[in-house]
Write a protein that holds these residues in place. Sequence first.
Motif: not given
Length: 132
Positions: A69, A67, A65, A23-24
């Motif tokens: 979960e 993200r 980019q 995520n970074s």
Amino acid sequence: MPKTVDLPKELEEHLESYVAAFNSHDAENVNSHYTEAGIIVWEKGNPVSGEDRHAAIKEFLAANQPRIETDVREAYVTGDTALLVVDWTMEINAESGEGRENLRGVGLDVLRKVNGVWLYAVDDPFGEEPRD
């Protein structure tokens, strides 16, 4: 109702660390979560390892980019080997270049414990069809 899976502490920490690196968008940190010969199958039917894996991760993170979960559905550990079944959702840049799109899948991941640290040997995020 899904059952909660209790992971060994070190394996749970590995997954948390991997998600944070992913995520970074830190490609070097993401790559550090794999065995030297570890493979990714981020494109169905196209396993990638070594320098090609490093390049693919770097390119994917920079372009999309993402993200992510994750939620571990099943975990099986025997000695220095673990199999994880992981439900995941991911938001990435849309192919059109405008906005974001959502993906989801079920990963089948094999990890090996190397020098006391869990590392991916096989990372297949599309190993199984998601539940409806």
